[in-house]
Design an enzyme around this catalytic site. Structure first.
Site, PDB file in Angstrom:
ATOM      1  N   ASP A 113     -11.140   0.281  28.538  1.00 37.18           N
ATOM      2  CA  ASP A 113     -10.404  -0.934  28.194  1.00 37.18           C
ATOM      3  C   ASP A 113      -9.501  -1.431  29.311  1.00 37.18           C
ATOM      4  OD1 ASP A 113     -11.605  -1.265  25.763  1.00 37.18           O
ATOM      5  OD2 ASP A 113     -10.121  -0.116  24.657  1.00 37.18           O
ATOM      6  N   TYR A 116     -10.508  -3.973  18.640  1.00 41.91           N
ATOM      7  CA  TYR A 116      -9.610  -2.902  18.215  1.00 41.91           C
ATOM      8  C   TYR A 116      -8.153  -3.202  18.545  1.00 41.91           C
ATOM      9  CZ  TYR A 116     -12.776   0.573  16.351  1.00 41.91           C
ATOM     10  OH  TYR A 116     -13.652   1.230  15.538  1.00 41.91           O
TER      11      TYR A 116
END
Length: 788
Positions: A408, A496
């Site tokens: 990420d 998320y």
């Protein structure tokens, strides 16, 4: 009366010195409601208007560069005299050179310590910039360091190579560089052409679903592709999945996947050479449009399930169809700092003091929040504590899930810090800080993205009742109130929502917590694919995956000369002369030794080993080495797949519970932000950190992993719940002190009963705070709460 106290407490979480702040919709709404009811807020509230201030002992040398410096660096890079031949990003094409992003370069520890511990001047500040160099003969992405700042005649632009060990320094091959909007746009004509040629097939299979291009009004599907997109930078691809966009929210499209995948080769900067590799649908592979059409005309492409067109079920809103809960109309309990804030901040330097803790907060666009110079009672415990990477790897019998590994930081995790909702994401009355990063020559500010608050632990820090035979049933009772300061941020990276908590406890313990919520990256459901997750909706399967969040803890227990001590709990057979009837019997004992070399390692089976960072040259009053124990918390895991081609060498940091290395300025990060597309030839190879260097009496870095094996479930609909997707670790004093650090806390009760049954109740001057407002007329009903 009780209702009045409750209302006053709720109001006080929004009142600041009996006056509401100028921002916050709910704060204004509450004030209007109470003004209408005749509430008199002239009495003192439970809160001060802000946390008390302090002055940081030193400048925050870990802070990002200023907006002025960013603009100056931007102008310097674009100056023709710099020789970089840059095009403005908005005007650039694949064969141009243009700036991807600018951020602060980490400041070397070797330069920082003489400043924060001595009389040296503050180290120079540098910027780092990633420049996509498509105009070169061998196009690539090159990282540069620019400094010293502010920009002057002494400022230079140099390649940032020294922090990478993959062999090419800060250079990443074009095919492995970040897949930005330019690369996406270059693949769009081929994608639109292919999908337009089979629109009759997709329309028949997917309830009218077609794709003619992302900007074409006829398009009613969305496309998505994950990472990695290359193995070593020699070739590149996109494995594209299609989804229904969702009628209410595009983000809900994560839950409406279709069983249709298009595989494309997109190697190089010449888009005319991109080509179709094939299609996957119905668990079969078709290498051409002709093969796909032949199967369609033969009737073998029929879908067993239709995906839902209406994704309202996937929104995080109120769902009355689930029923009504008794008393749910009442406001839920909240953490309230009713005694006023007990921590101090220097907002300019991002410095915090709390109950003998002190630390600095820093921020970067890639890593997000980082903590530095963490001290307890004036002694340094950690030089740095920072999140390094959030990895997710999936499994499934289709291209998207089988291929997907996410890093990420590749998506600039820090830029995805969002606004925190007061009273829900963080308690009412929390201290909120903004974060800023740079997009081209402009500053972007995310408001209220970090919150700081003190919370009740909801259990005592320590307690004991000495039993007795009097009427009270005890002789004395001591109980100490438990509280902790939490620094929190939530990063929403696509689907998320990762919540990061750093929790500072009163006893000198420091806890790191990660929670995950948000949408699953789901797959189309097939009955025979249960090994990769359950059916969670009409045509949706929850895809099995791992979340691995890697952290760096640069420990400096008293000094930078530390060791990692292992105390193994062993069952041994032995005899003792005073138990002759037993002969040999089994009992436990400790085998304690210092780890010798840099290594990756896992928690011992049954947790029968204690790992402690100690200072071998400092002892407490009892002659024990002072240290901090590494205490496993909840869900301390590592990556399940250790030999996957998609996470081969670029994700080594996620493959063990723990690792210890010697600190080097050349190893500030375990990963690089463009590593994900280089599984076979990483830019930063964590495995190379381990070169048999001694970790005894050295400057140690602990790398540790938190996370969760995500066994997906129907209860992940609409989104994953924080209660279950939770991981933690604790760093706790281990002989660091001479006794427990709770004796100096006034928030306690000591109760004694003498022989005559007389009870003494000691409060140490800390009573129950009163913050009761008054009403000029009775209040019968406010916000759904009825006075009883």
């Amino acid at each position: 009366m009780l209702f009045s106290i409750f209302i006053s407490l709720v109001l006080s979480s929004s009142v600041q010195s009996a006056a509401f702040p100028p921002l916050g919709y709910e704060r204004r709404l509450l004030k209007a409601a109470f003004d209408k009811r005749g509430y008199n807020a002239s009495e003192p509230s439970c809160f001060t208007d802000a946390a008390p201030t302090t002055a940081a002992p030193r400048t925050n040398v870990w802070a990002g560069i200023s907006s002025e410096d960013n603009l100056a660096v931007w102008n310097l890079l674009h100056d023709p005299a710099s020789g970089l031949n840059l095009t403005y990003p908005d005007d650039a094409v694949l064969t141009d050179n243009y700036v991807f992003w600018i951020d602060a370069l980490h400041t070397n520890k070797s330069a920082v310590l003489p400043y924060i511990d001595g009389n040296a001047t503050a180290p120079a500040k540098y910027a780092r910039a990633i420049i996509f160099e498509g105009g070169k003969t061998e196009p690539d992405s090159q990282e540069y360091m620019i400094g010293p700042l502010p920009v002057s005649a002494e400022t230079t632009i140099e390649k940032l190579d020294y922090i990478y060990n993959g062999g090419s320094g800060g250079s990443v091959p074009y095919n492995a560089r970040y897949f930005d909007s330019k690369r996406t746009a270059a693949t769009e004509p081929l994608l639109a052409s292919i999908m337009g040629n089979i629109s009759d097939i997709t329309s028949a299979l997917f309830q009218g679903g077609v794709y003619f291009g992302s900007s074409d009004e006829r398009t009613n599907l969305v496309s998505t592709s994950g990472t990695p997109l290359s193995f070593d930078g020699t070739t590149s691809w996109r494995n594209i999945m299609f989804r229904f966009p969702g009628s209410e929210s595009r983000s809900a499209s994560y839950m409406t996947p279709l069983d249709f995948f298009l595989l494309m080769d997109c190697t190089g900067t010449d888009a005319s050479k991109y080509y179709l590799k094939g299609f996957v649908t119905g668990e079969k592979y078709y290498t051409s449009i002709e093969e796909l059409r032949a199967a369609f005309e033969a009737g073998t492409l029929a879908q067993e399930y239709d995906q839902t067109l209406d994704s309202a079920w996937a929104l995080v809103d109120y769902k009355p169809e689930l029923g009504v809960r008794d008393l749910e109309e009442r406001l839920a309990p909240s953490t309230l700092e009713i005694g006023g804030k007990r921590y101090r901040v220097d907002s300019k330097e991002k410095y915090v003091e709390y109950m003998n803790w002190s630390f600095y907060v820093s921020y970067s666009r890639t890593l997000g929040m980082m903590l530095y110079d963490i001290k307890y009672k004036g002694e340094r415990i950690l030089y740095e504590l920072s999140m390094q990477e959030a990895t997710a790897q999936y499994g499934g019998n289709q291209p998207k899930a089988a291929n997907t590994v996410y890093h990420d930081t590749y998506y600039s995790l820090g830029t995805d810090y969002g606004t925190l909702v007061e009273g829900f994401d963080c308690p009412w009355g929390s201290t909120f800080w903004n974060v800023s990063y740079y997009s081209n020559n402009e500053t972007v500010t995310n408001v209220d993205s970090i919150c700081i608050f003190e919370t009740d632990m909801n259990f005592p820090l320590s307690r004991h009742r000495a039993a007795g035979s009097n009427d009270y049933g005890f002789v004395n009772l001591g109980t100490v109130k438990g509280a902790a300061l939490i620094v929190r941020a939530i990063a929403t990276i696509g689907n998320y929502d990762y919540m990061f908590d750093y929790s500072f406890h009163m006893d000198g313990s420091l806890e790191v917590i990660v929670r995950a919520s948000g949408y699953l990256q789901s797959s189309f459901y097939y009955p025979d694919q249960g090994k990769w997750g359950p059916r969670i909706q009409q045509a949706t399967q929850g895809s099995l995956h791992d979340h691995i969040i890697t952290f760096k803890g640069d420990f400096d227990i008293i000094s930078s000369a530390n060791s990692l001590e292992v105390s193994e709990l062993k069952a041994v057979n032995q005899s003792q002369a005073w138990f002759p009837e037993l002969g040999e019997f089994e009992q436990i004992e400790l085998d304690t030794y210092a780890m010798e070399k840099e290594q990756q390692f896992n928690w011992a089976a049954n947790n029968q080993a204690m790992y402690t960072i100690v200072n071998p040259n400092a002892t407490n009053a009892w002659g024990e080495k002072r240290g901090y124990r590494i205490v496993p918390g909840r869900s301390n895991i590592h990556l399940s797949t250790l030999n996957s081609p998609w996470s081969n060498k670029q994700s080594e940091f996620s493959k063990s519970h723990l690792a210890v290395t010697v600190q080097h300025d050349t190893e500030p990060y375990c990963n690089s932000v463009q590593n994900i597309n280089l599984p076979n030839k990483p830019q930063q190879d964590f495995a190379k950190f381990f070169d048999d260097e001694s970790v005894e009496d050295a400057d140690l870095v602990l790398w540790f992993n938190l996370g969760m094996h995500h066994f997906t479930r129907a209860e992940d609909v609409p989104v994953t719940l924080y209660t279950e997707a939770y991981s933690s670790i604790v760093f706790a004093p281990q002989n660091f002190f001479d006794r427990a650090q709770d004796g100096d806390l006034l928030n306690r009760r000591w109760i004694e009963v003498d022989e005559e049954g007389e009870l003494t109740y000691e409060t140490y001057g800390v009573g129950l705070e009163s913050c009761v407002g008054t009403f000029e007329e009775p209040v019968e009903h406010i916000g759904g709460i009825v006075e009883e």
